[in-house]
Design an enzyme around this catalytic site. Structure first.
Site, PDB file in Angstrom:
ATOM      1  CD  GLN A   1      -2.945  -1.109   2.263  1.00  0.00           C
ATOM      2  OE1 GLN A   1      -2.687  -1.743   3.279  1.00  0.00           O
ATOM      3  NE2 GLN A   1      -4.041  -0.398   2.143  1.00  0.00           N
TER       4      GLN A   1
ATOM      5  CG  ASN B   1      -6.581  -4.905  11.841  1.00  0.00           C
ATOM      6  OD1 ASN B   1      -5.823  -4.647  12.781  1.00  0.00           O
ATOM      7  ND2 ASN B   1      -6.141  -5.239  10.645  1.00  0.00           N
TER       8      ASN B   1
ATOM      9  NE  ARG C   1      -0.209  -4.625  12.188  1.00  0.00           N
ATOM     10  CZ  ARG C   1      -1.232  -4.771  11.352  1.00  0.00           C
ATOM     11  NH1 ARG C   1      -2.053  -3.768  11.098  1.00  0.00           N
ATOM     12  NH2 ARG C   1      -1.474  -5.933  10.782  1.00  0.00           N
TER      13      ARG C   1
ATOM     14  CD  GLU D   1      -5.154  -2.571   9.441  1.00  0.00           C
ATOM     15  OE1 GLU D   1      -6.237  -2.274   8.886  1.00  0.00           O
ATOM     16  OE2 GLU D   1      -4.322  -3.350   8.958  1.00  0.00           O
TER      17      GLU D   1
ATOM     18  CG  HIS E   1      -1.080  -6.063   5.235  1.00  0.00           C
ATOM     19  ND1 HIS E   1      -1.238  -5.386   6.430  1.00  0.00           N
ATOM     20  CD2 HIS E   1      -2.128  -5.699   4.470  1.00  0.00           C
ATOM     21  CE1 HIS E   1      -2.337  -4.645   6.389  1.00  0.00           C
ATOM     22  NE2 HIS E   1      -2.889  -4.819   5.201  1.00  0.00           N
TER      23      HIS E   1
ATOM     24  CD1 TRP F   1      -6.089   2.088   7.298  1.00  0.00           C
ATOM     25  CD2 TRP F   1      -4.284   0.857   7.810  1.00  0.00           C
ATOM     26  NE1 TRP F   1      -5.532   1.681   6.121  1.00  0.00           N
ATOM     27  CE2 TRP F   1      -4.421   0.921   6.398  1.00  0.00           C
ATOM     28  CE3 TRP F   1      -3.207   0.145   8.366  1.00  0.00           C
ATOM     29  CZ2 TRP F   1      -3.527   0.293   5.545  1.00  0.00           C
ATOM     30  CZ3 TRP F   1      -2.326  -0.479   7.506  1.00  0.00           C
ATOM     31  CH2 TRP F   1      -2.487  -0.405   6.109  1.00  0.00           C
TER      32      TRP F   1
ATOM     33  CG  ASN G   1      -3.527  -7.176   8.265  1.00  0.00           C
ATOM     34  OD1 ASN G   1      -3.649  -6.658   9.369  1.00  0.00           O
ATOM     35  ND2 ASN G   1      -4.284  -6.828   7.229  1.00  0.00           N
ATOM     36  CD  GLU G   2      -7.864  -6.491   7.978  1.00  0.00           C
ATOM     37  OE1 GLU G   2      -8.225  -6.520   6.794  1.00  0.00           O
ATOM     38  OE2 GLU G   2      -7.946  -5.474   8.674  1.00  0.00           O
TER      39      GLU G   2
ATOM     40  CD  GLU H   1      -8.540   0.665   1.616  1.00  0.00           C
ATOM     41  OE1 GLU H   1      -7.495   0.839   2.260  1.00  0.00           O
ATOM     42  OE2 GLU H   1      -9.350  -0.242   1.856  1.00  0.00           O
ATOM     43  CD1 TRP H   2      -6.439  -2.857   0.907  1.00  0.00           C
ATOM     44  CD2 TRP H   2      -4.923  -3.844  -0.417  1.00  0.00           C
ATOM     45  NE1 TRP H   2      -5.335  -3.155   1.670  1.00  0.00           N
ATOM     46  CE2 TRP H   2      -4.402  -3.764   0.905  1.00  0.00           C
ATOM     47  CE3 TRP H   2      -4.127  -4.438  -1.400  1.00  0.00           C
ATOM     48  CZ2 TRP H   2      -3.121  -4.236   1.244  1.00  0.00           C
ATOM     49  CZ3 TRP H   2      -2.858  -4.919  -1.056  1.00  0.00           C
ATOM     50  CH2 TRP H   2      -2.384  -4.804   0.251  1.00  0.00           C
TER      51      TRP H   2
ATOM     52  CE1 TYR I   1     -10.016   0.701   9.334  1.00  0.00           C
ATOM     53  CE2 TYR I   1      -9.728  -1.678   9.524  1.00  0.00           C
ATOM     54  CZ  TYR I   1      -9.192  -0.408   9.328  1.00  0.00           C
ATOM     55  OH  TYR I   1      -7.847  -0.252   9.129  1.00  0.00           O
TER      56      TYR I   1
END
Ligand code: IFM
Length: 468
Positions: free
Chosen positions: A20, A294, A77, A369, A120, A416, A164-165, A423-424, A296
Site C-alpha cells: 500500500q 483490526n 506497524r 488498525e 499483508h 490506520w 493480517n486479516e 486502498e486495494w 472498523y
C-alpha cells in the site's frame, strides 16, 4: 465529554502495509505479487490504479521515520513484502532484506518500536501460479519465509504478527474476487482459510525457534454481527452464519484448537474439512503472546432480500464473500458512514474487545488498525482539516478506554493509517491517512487528525473535547 488517561506504557502507533505504501515494485530484485498481477485486470481496481507510485515509501523511508518521530509515535506497524525478500517465493534476496533492516535501524534510532507483520496480502505471484493459499504447500513456504525474515531482523524486532486479516485473504481473494488473486471459487476460499491458519501456526513455530524471546501474534479483522430483527429466526441464523465466517472460524482454531461445528457443517458443501490433517489444529493453536484486533465497523445483517442491488460502477463483476450465506443482506440503519460507505459505530469496538476478554483466553490485546477514509484535500492555508476522522478516532479511543475500564487487557492502538495509500480495489481514491500524501509530488502533510493524535500519544490521554 470527560478527559481520560490510558494505562502507563500504552503503545501509541500507526500502521501501513508494504504494497500500500512502498511503490518500487520492481526495485532491487522484487518480483510480482498477486496484487501486481491483479491490478492489470481491467475493472479490478478503481481508476486502473496500481502499486506505483503508492507513497514511494521505499525511497522516502527516512523522511517518513522522521515524520513519525515528530508526531511522537511509540511504534510503527509495517509489513514485509514477501516478493522482495524471497522473490517468486524462492531464494533469499539480500537487497530486499537490507531495505527492512535499514528501516528497523532507523526506527530504533528514533526510539520507535518496529512491529513487523509478515503477511499483508502480497503473496508472490509464482506461488499463486502453484495454487496460492489453496495449496497446502504455501503454508510451508510461508514458514520458510518467516524464518528468513526473523533471521535477518529478529535481533532487533520483538513484536511479530504472522498474518493480517486472513478473512480478507481467503474470502475476498478466493470467493468474491474483490481482492487478489481475484478468484471466485467458494471451494478455494474454504481451502485458503485452513492453509492460511496452518501457515500462521508453522510461522509461529519458525519465529519461536529462532527467537524464543519474540512476542508473537496474529491480527484479525473482527466485527460484531447484529441481527436486524433479533426476534426473527432467519435474521438470527444470518447473524450466526456471518459470525461463524467472520470471527469464529479464525478465533476457535487459534484459541480452542477446534473449528466451530456449525461453521464446519455450513462449509461442508465446499469441502472444507477434507483439508484438515490430524495434527493441524495443534500447530494452529500454538500459544500466542498477543492478539491484534483490526476494527472498523459492525455488520448489521438480515435474511430479507436487499431493497436494491449494489451498483457495480464499471467494476468487474464479483461474487459474495459469504460462502454458504450468500443470501444475507446488510440493510441500512441510518448510522453515519465513512467514504468507504462503512458505518461509524464505535460501540462495536467495545463489544469486540469485551467478547474476546470473556470468551477467549485472556491474551494482551492491541488494536492494530482503526481509522476511517474521508475526502480530504489540502486547504488554502496549506492544512488538511479532517474533523470527521479526528472524531472517528476520538470516539473509538473512548470505546477502547471503556473496555479497559471493564477489565480488558488492551495495551496499544495503531491508527490506520500513518499516511494515505493504495486502498486495494479502491485504488488511491480512498484516503485513510492521518498524513496526507500528494501522489503527484509525494509531499506529506500531517492532517489536523495527526496533530491531535500526536498530542494524545504524548499525553497518553484524551482531552475533554476532541477538536483542539
Ligand atoms: O487498508 C486496509 C488494510 O490494508 C487492512 N485493513 C483494512 C484497511 C482499510 O480497508
Amino acid at each position: 465529554m470527560e478527559s481520560i488517561s490510558f494505562p502507563e506504557g500504552f503503545v501509541w502507533g500507526a500502521a501501513t502495509a508494504a504494497f500500500q505504501v512502498e511503490g518500487a515494485t520492481t526495485a532491487d530484485g522484487r518480483t510480482a505479487s498477486i496484487w501486481d498481477t491483479f491490478c492489470q485486470i481491467p475493472g479490478a481496481v478503481v481508476g486502473g490504479d496500481t502499486g506505483e507510485p503508492a507513497a514511494d515509501h521505499y525511497y522516502r523511508v527516512d523522511q517518513d521515520v522522521a515524520l513519525m518521530a515528530d508526531l511522537g509515535l511509540h511504534a510503527y506497524r509495517f509489513s514485509i513484502a514477501w516478493p522482495r525478500v524471497r522473490p517468486d517465493g524462492g531464494a533469499v534476496n539480500q537487497a530486499g532484506l537490507d531495505f527492512y533492516s535499514r528501516l528497523v535501524d532507523s526506527l530504533l534510532d528514533k526510539g520507535i518500536d518496529p512491529w513487523v507483520t509478515l503477511y499483508h496480502w502480497d503473496l508472490p505471484q509464482a506461488l499463486e501460479d502453484r495454487g496460492g493459499w489453496t495449496n497446502r504447500d504455501t503454508a510451508y513456504r510461508f514458514a520458510e519465509y518467516a524464518e528468513t525474515v526473523v533471521g535477518a531482523l529478529g535481533d532487533r524486532v520483538v513484536n511479530w504478527t504472522t498474518l493480517n486479516e486472513p478473512w480478507c485473504s481467503a474470502f475476498l481473494g478466493y470467493a468474491s474476487g474483490v481482492h487478489a488473486p481475484g478468484r471466485q471459487e467458494p471451494e478455494a476460499a474454504a481451502a485458503a482459510v485452513h492453509h492460511l491458519l496452518l501457515g500462521h501456526g508453522l510461522g509461529v513455530a519458525a519465529i519461536r525457534s529462532a527467537r524464543p524471546e519474540a512476542r508473537v501474534g496474529i491480527t484479525l479483522n473482527m466485527y460484531p454481527i447484529i441481527p436486524a430483527d433479533p426476534e426473527d429466526p432467519a435474521d438470527l441464523d444470518a447473524a450466526r452464519r456471518l459470525d461463524g465466517l467472520q470471527n469464529r472460524i479464525f478465533l476457535d482454531p487459534l484459541f480452542k484448537a477446534e473449528y466451530p461445528a456449525d461453521v464446519v457443517a455450513d462449509l461442508e458443501p465446499f469441502g472444507f474439512s477434507k483439508h484438515i490433517q490430524p495434527d493441524d489444529l495443534s500447530v494452529i493453536s500454538a500459544p500466542l503472546d498477543q492478539l491484534g484486533v483490526n476494527y472498523y465497523a459492525e455488520h448489521f445483517v438480515s435474511a430479507k432480500p436487499a431493497e436494491a442491488p449494489a451498483a457495480t460502477n464499471g467494476r468487474r463483476p464479483t461474487s459474495s464473500p459469504w460462502i454458504g450465506a450468500e443470501h444475507v443482506t446488510f440493510p441500512s440503519r441510518g448510522l453515519p458512514r465513512t467514504d468507504m460507505n462503512w458505518e461509524v459505530q464505535p460501540d462495536g469496538l467495545y463489544k469486540v474487545l469485551v467478547r474476546l476478554h470473556e470468551e477467549y483466553p485472556r491474551l494482551p490485546l492491541y488494536i492494530t488498525e482503526n481509522g476511517a477514509a474521508y475526502r480530504d484535500a489540502v486547504g488554502e492555508d496549506g492544512g488538511v482539516h479532517d474533523p470527521e476522522r479526528l472524531d472517528y478516532i476520538d470516539s473509538h479511543l473512548r470505546a477502547a478506554h471503556a473496555a479497559i475500564r471493564a477489565g480488558v487487557d488492551l495495551r496499544g492502538y495503531f491508527a490506520w493509517s500513518l499516511m494515505d495509500n493504495f486502498e486495494w480495489a479502491e485504488g488511491y481514491a480512498k484516503r485513510f491517512g492521518i498524513v496526507h500524501v500528494d501522489y503527484e509530488t509525494q509531499v506529506r502533510t500531517p492532517k489536523m487528525s495527526a496533530m491531535w493524535y500526536s498530542k494524545v500519544a504524548r499525553g497518553n490521554a484524551l482531552a475533554a473535547t476532541a477538536v483542539s
